[in-house]
Design an enzyme around this catalytic site. Structure first.
Site, mmCIF file in Angstrom:
data_model
loop_
_atom_site.group_PDB
_atom_site.id
_atom_site.type_symbol
_atom_site.label_atom_id
_atom_site.label_comp_id
_atom_site.label_asym_id
_atom_site.label_seq_id
_atom_site.Cartn_x
_atom_site.Cartn_y
_atom_site.Cartn_z
ATOM 1 N N GLN A 231 47.351 -11.044 -115.124
ATOM 2 C CA GLN A 231 48.197 -12.123 -114.594
ATOM 3 C C GLN A 231 47.493 -12.784 -113.412
ATOM 4 O O GLN A 231 47.812 -12.515 -112.256
ATOM 5 C CB GLN A 231 49.544 -11.527 -114.173
ATOM 6 N N PHE A 232 46.538 -13.675 -113.698
ATOM 7 C CA PHE A 232 45.764 -14.292 -112.611
ATOM 8 C C PHE A 232 46.641 -15.133 -111.681
ATOM 9 O O PHE A 232 46.273 -15.385 -110.540
ATOM 10 C CB PHE A 232 44.596 -15.121 -113.154
ATOM 11 N N THR A 233 47.815 -15.554 -112.134
ATOM 12 C CA THR A 233 48.659 -16.389 -111.286
ATOM 13 C C THR A 233 49.232 -15.630 -110.090
ATOM 14 O O THR A 233 49.788 -16.250 -109.185
ATOM 15 C CB THR A 233 49.801 -17.056 -112.084
#
Length: 145
Positions: free
Chosen positions: A78-80
């Site tokens: 989940q890079f966000t």
């Protein structure tokens, strides 16, 4: 590394309508490698998650770990979680690790969690995923190593 843990009754992840991972009672973990993170940070985070006492004991108190209750984990990249919302209305993601490093550290985290006795299933790094979960509690914890 950053992670959001949710204690779940169940969770699953699908790509293109096909389920690729699931967990029964246990944890759904969103994880993000940040600029400057290394394998040591991934290992530290996995160790902390495996010992975190957020499951109920016989008295109903959060006093047991995912290992103690025989739970499993669904780990999703989940890079966000690296979002910088300090300026304007569009988040920036420059604090996230580059994709190759992020994928490697995501995999190290999942492997280290499994090595600590937690059965692990994962999503697909970089894919457009659909995640469903039933949050138990609800219990949601944000962590950083």
């Amino acid at each position: 590394m950053r992670a959001v843990l949710q204690r779940v009754s169940r969770a699953n992840v699908s790509v293109d309508g096909e389920q690729i991972g699931q967990t029964g009672p246990g944890l759904m973990i969103l994880v993000c490698a940040m600029q400057g993170d290394d394998e040591h940070k991934a290992e530290q985070l996995a160790a902390k998650v495996s010992k975190l006492r957020i499951f109920k004991d016989d008295a109903g108190k959060m006093n047991r770990s995912v290992v103690d209750v025989g739970g499993s984990a669904l780990v999703i990249s989940q890079f966000t979680l690296a979002a910088d919302t300090s300026r304007g209305n569009r988040p920036g993601f420059s604090e996230a690790a580059p994709p190759d490093q992020g994928k490697h550290l995501y995999e190290v985290f999942a492997q280290q969690l499994q090595a600590r006795g937690v059965p692990v299933e994962t999503g697909e790094f970089g894919a457009d995923m659909a995640v469903e979960l039933v949050n138990d509690g609800p219990v949601t914890i944000w962590m950083e190593s």
